[in-house]
Design a protein around this motif. Structure first.
Motif, PDB file in Angstrom:
ATOM      1  N   CYS A  38     -27.182  15.513   5.014  1.00 18.72           N
ATOM      2  CA  CYS A  38     -27.092  16.820   4.355  1.00 18.72           C
ATOM      3  C   CYS A  38     -26.810  16.653   2.869  1.00 18.72           C
ATOM      4  O   CYS A  38     -27.433  17.315   2.029  1.00 18.72           O
ATOM      5  CB  CYS A  38     -25.998  17.652   5.026  1.00 18.72           C
ATOM      6  SG  CYS A  38     -25.638  19.220   4.211  1.00 18.72           S
ATOM      7  N   ALA A  39     -25.876  15.774   2.531  1.00 19.41           N
ATOM      8  CA  ALA A  39     -25.529  15.560   1.128  1.00 19.41           C
ATOM      9  C   ALA A  39     -26.736  15.076   0.330  1.00 19.41           C
ATOM     10  O   ALA A  39     -26.946  15.484  -0.822  1.00 19.41           O
ATOM     11  CB  ALA A  39     -24.385  14.548   1.026  1.00 19.41           C
ATOM     12  N   LEU A  42     -29.288  17.942  -0.077  1.00 19.70           N
ATOM     13  CA  LEU A  42     -28.829  18.903  -1.086  1.00 19.70           C
ATOM     14  C   LEU A  42     -28.868  18.311  -2.494  1.00 19.70           C
ATOM     15  O   LEU A  42     -28.874  19.057  -3.476  1.00 19.70           O
ATOM     16  CB  LEU A  42     -27.406  19.368  -0.779  1.00 19.70           C
ATOM     17  CG  LEU A  42     -27.212  20.244   0.462  1.00 19.70           C
ATOM     18  CD1 LEU A  42     -25.727  20.529   0.682  1.00 19.70           C
ATOM     19  CD2 LEU A  42     -27.975  21.567   0.335  1.00 19.70           C
ATOM     20  N   ILE A  44     -26.465  16.038  -3.637  1.00 17.55           N
ATOM     21  CA  ILE A  44     -25.084  15.956  -4.123  1.00 17.55           C
ATOM     22  C   ILE A  44     -24.825  14.700  -4.952  1.00 17.55           C
ATOM     23  O   ILE A  44     -24.244  14.794  -6.045  1.00 17.55           O
ATOM     24  CB  ILE A  44     -24.090  16.078  -2.945  1.00 17.55           C
ATOM     25  CG1 ILE A  44     -24.135  17.514  -2.387  1.00 17.55           C
ATOM     26  CG2 ILE A  44     -22.667  15.729  -3.385  1.00 17.55           C
ATOM     27  CD1 ILE A  44     -23.283  17.727  -1.149  1.00 17.55           C
ATOM     28  N   LEU A  57     -15.465  21.119  -7.266  1.00 21.61           N
ATOM     29  CA  LEU A  57     -16.230  21.801  -6.220  1.00 21.61           C
ATOM     30  C   LEU A  57     -16.982  23.017  -6.757  1.00 21.61           C
ATOM     31  O   LEU A  57     -18.178  23.175  -6.464  1.00 21.61           O
ATOM     32  CB  LEU A  57     -15.304  22.197  -5.064  1.00 21.61           C
ATOM     33  CG  LEU A  57     -15.976  22.782  -3.823  1.00 21.61           C
ATOM     34  CD1 LEU A  57     -16.971  21.794  -3.218  1.00 21.61           C
ATOM     35  CD2 LEU A  57     -14.924  23.176  -2.782  1.00 21.61           C
ATOM     36  N   MET A  61     -21.023  23.408  -6.705  1.00 23.77           N
ATOM     37  CA  MET A  61     -21.694  24.559  -6.085  1.00 23.77           C
ATOM     38  C   MET A  61     -22.727  25.156  -7.034  1.00 23.77           C
ATOM     39  O   MET A  61     -23.852  25.456  -6.638  1.00 23.77           O
ATOM     40  CB  MET A  61     -20.653  25.624  -5.727  1.00 23.77           C
ATOM     41  CG  MET A  61     -19.756  25.305  -4.555  1.00 23.77           C
ATOM     42  SD  MET A  61     -20.599  25.436  -2.965  1.00 23.77           S
ATOM     43  CE  MET A  61     -21.068  27.174  -2.973  1.00 23.77           C
ATOM     44  N   LEU A  66     -25.949  26.907  -4.673  1.00 20.65           N
ATOM     45  CA  LEU A  66     -25.598  27.326  -3.319  1.00 20.65           C
ATOM     46  C   LEU A  66     -24.882  28.676  -3.350  1.00 20.65           C
ATOM     47  O   LEU A  66     -24.182  28.991  -4.325  1.00 20.65           O
ATOM     48  CB  LEU A  66     -24.689  26.279  -2.659  1.00 20.65           C
ATOM     49  CG  LEU A  66     -25.280  24.877  -2.490  1.00 20.65           C
ATOM     50  CD1 LEU A  66     -24.253  23.947  -1.859  1.00 20.65           C
ATOM     51  CD2 LEU A  66     -26.541  24.925  -1.644  1.00 20.65           C
ATOM     52  N   LYS A  70     -20.572  29.783   0.639  1.00 20.31           N
ATOM     53  CA  LYS A  70     -20.596  28.478   1.289  1.00 20.31           C
ATOM     54  C   LYS A  70     -19.611  27.481   0.672  1.00 20.31           C
ATOM     55  O   LYS A  70     -19.521  26.347   1.146  1.00 20.31           O
ATOM     56  CB  LYS A  70     -22.012  27.892   1.226  1.00 20.31           C
ATOM     57  CG  LYS A  70     -23.064  28.721   1.966  1.00 20.31           C
ATOM     58  CD  LYS A  70     -22.780  28.805   3.452  1.00 20.31           C
ATOM     59  CE  LYS A  70     -23.735  29.707   4.184  1.00 20.31           C
ATOM     60  NZ  LYS A  70     -25.130  29.290   4.110  1.00 20.31           N
ATOM     61  N   GLN A  71     -18.881  27.899  -0.377  1.00 20.42           N
ATOM     62  CA  GLN A  71     -17.996  26.940  -1.048  1.00 20.42           C
ATOM     63  C   GLN A  71     -16.942  26.338  -0.101  1.00 20.42           C
ATOM     64  O   GLN A  71     -16.740  25.118  -0.122  1.00 20.42           O
ATOM     65  CB  GLN A  71     -17.299  27.582  -2.251  1.00 20.42           C
ATOM     66  CG  GLN A  71     -16.379  26.621  -2.992  1.00 20.42           C
ATOM     67  CD  GLN A  71     -15.958  27.135  -4.348  1.00 20.42           C
ATOM     68  OE1 GLN A  71     -16.766  27.684  -5.090  1.00 20.42           O
ATOM     69  NE2 GLN A  71     -14.675  26.974  -4.686  1.00 20.42           N
ATOM     70  N   LEU A  74     -18.684  23.682   2.000  1.00 17.72           N
ATOM     71  CA  LEU A  74     -19.037  22.482   1.251  1.00 17.72           C
ATOM     72  C   LEU A  74     -17.791  21.622   1.035  1.00 17.72           C
ATOM     73  O   LEU A  74     -17.860  20.392   1.102  1.00 17.72           O
ATOM     74  CB  LEU A  74     -19.673  22.850  -0.095  1.00 17.72           C
ATOM     75  CG  LEU A  74     -20.160  21.655  -0.931  1.00 17.72           C
ATOM     76  CD1 LEU A  74     -21.295  20.920  -0.204  1.00 17.72           C
ATOM     77  CD2 LEU A  74     -20.624  22.102  -2.312  1.00 17.72           C
ATOM     78  N   LEU A  77     -17.262  19.645   4.132  1.00 20.69           N
ATOM     79  CA  LEU A  77     -18.217  18.538   4.215  1.00 20.69           C
ATOM     80  C   LEU A  77     -17.798  17.404   3.287  1.00 20.69           C
ATOM     81  O   LEU A  77     -17.790  16.227   3.686  1.00 20.69           O
ATOM     82  CB  LEU A  77     -19.614  19.037   3.833  1.00 20.69           C
ATOM     83  CG  LEU A  77     -20.694  17.955   3.683  1.00 20.69           C
ATOM     84  CD1 LEU A  77     -20.963  17.265   5.013  1.00 20.69           C
ATOM     85  CD2 LEU A  77     -21.989  18.548   3.118  1.00 20.69           C
ATOM     86  N   MET A  78     -17.420  17.735   2.063  1.00 21.20           N
ATOM     87  CA  MET A  78     -17.031  16.711   1.107  1.00 21.20           C
ATOM     88  C   MET A  78     -15.764  15.988   1.567  1.00 21.20           C
ATOM     89  O   MET A  78     -15.614  14.782   1.351  1.00 21.20           O
ATOM     90  CB  MET A  78     -16.820  17.326  -0.280  1.00 21.20           C
ATOM     91  CG  MET A  78     -18.097  17.861  -0.923  1.00 21.20           C
ATOM     92  SD  MET A  78     -19.357  16.574  -1.178  1.00 21.20           S
ATOM     93  CE  MET A  78     -18.575  15.565  -2.428  1.00 21.20           C
TER      94      MET A  78
END
Length: 372
Positions: A38-39, A42, A44, A57, A61, A66, A70-71, A74, A77-78
């Protein structure tokens, strides 16, 4: 009379709780892989690079465009990717609470940055996207069924069994063109990574050579690096016609379209870099025999240079685990395997070589010189 059910040793309370946590980790590791995928999808790593290697962050974003909603997700995920070592948290020289919300690149995520032109930078994003693709994961999901099948003749890989196609073969493109491109790009990036380290650490590997054939050398990235560092070496790349057709005609490297199972251009040295682990022992002997025929004797300076994984626990549990996972990757997707030094020795002797030495072990890989 029915047999008595076997008893089982009951764990202690502490062991039971630890076992449950370990079970969660092993059952859910795939979510780390999918988070990494995913990263990359996207962008990242590249976005953080564009911020100078560290960012917050909210800024991340905004850079990824994004939705604000969704922050928090995310951030979660991070957090997982930082904990697993894909990214680092905080600034380089501070541990304040304000900087705890910063994310930065580390050596792992730096090799996932796309769009950078620099010596020795070979982005590994295609390798990750191929390894986490539905085609690879579906093949792995079919592993239990594959084990139960009694198949006569050469045993196909689970990938072949599930998809009816062989990886690194023209049938891959017929299965899915995008997958074929990902596999080709990922293989090239994976193979070219670290060649500068090998030349720096193995000082005498190319010393005294006049000519070298790089088998499965792709677009000649490694061959050009060798020629740049050792101008006295005339490099030839052998690869399949579909690869050679796209290779640059720069006059630095000589390109030959062919099949290493049938013929290898004669030269003082032949190099096989991360090639043989894709093939069965029988096929490796065939390849090595062609390489042996292409070089002069040891006394005349002839040798086969093999750069490949050498499985063993001596370099610590992390690298050993990585080697074993790469072996599972070969099991699921190819007919090849990763090999111990003893496995390599047996291949060399069966192919008719007289001697070999390990020049150096670099991370998970070993650098061999093999002699007629």
């Amino acid at each position: 009379m029915a047999g008595q059910a076997p008893t089982i040793q009951v764990p202690t309370d502490a062991e039971l709780l630890q076992a449950q946590a370990d079970l969660w980790r092993h059952s859910l590791y795939y979510l780390t892989s999918m988070g990494l995928r995913c990263a990359i999808k996207l962008g990242i790593p590249t976005a953080i690079h564009n911020f100078g290697g560290v960012t917050s962050l909210p800024d991340l974003m905004a850079a990824l465009s994004l939705p604000a909603s969704k922050q928090p997700f995310l951030g979660r995920l991070m957090r997982v990717l930082v904990t697993s070592g894909v990214f680092a948290a905080g600034g380089d020289n501070s541990h304040s609470e304000a900087e705890a919300e910063l994310f930065r690149l580390n050596p792992l995520s730096r090799i996932l940055v796309d769009g950078v032109v620099a010596d020795e930078h070979h982005s590994q994003t295609s390798f990750v996207l191929a390894a986490t693709s539905p085609f690879y994961t579906e093949a792995a999901l079919g592993l239990a069924d594959w084990f139960r099948k009694d198949i006569a003749g050469p045993v196909p890989s689970p990938f072949e069994d599930v998809h009816g196609a062989s990886l690194f073969h023209e049938s891959t493109a017929l299965l899915d063109q995008e997958l074929d491109e990902l596999v080709t790009e990922g293989l090239a990036a994976h193979d070219n990574l670290g060649i500068g380290t090998i030349m720096r650490e193995c000082h005498d590997l190319f010393k005294g050579l006049e000519s070298l054939t790089d088998c499965c050398g792709g677009d000649g990235t490694t061959a050009r690096a060798i020629t740049k560092a050792h101008p006295h070496v005339k490099c030839t790349v052998l690869d399949l016609p579909k690869v050679i057709d796209k290779a640059p005609s720069d006059g630095i490297v000589n390109y030959v379209a062919g099949d290493l199972f049938h013929s290898v251009p004669k030269s003082q040295a032949v190099m096989l870099k991360l090639v043989l682990h894709h093939w069965s022992d029988e096929d490796c002997v065939k390849i090595l025999s062609q390489c042996k025929d292409a070089i002069p004797s040891h006394e005349e300076g002839g040798k086969v240079i093999i750069i490949d994984i050498v499985v063993g626990p001596s370099l610590g549990p992390v690298i050993f685990e990585a080697q074993l996972l790469m072996d599972m990757l070969m099991l699921v997707n190819t007919r090849g395997r990763q090999r111990t030094e003893n496995d390599w020795r047996e291949l060399f002797m069966e192919a008719g070589f007289s001697d070999y030495k390990i020049v150096k072990k670099l991370g998970a890989r070993g650098v061999f010189e093999v002699y007629k």
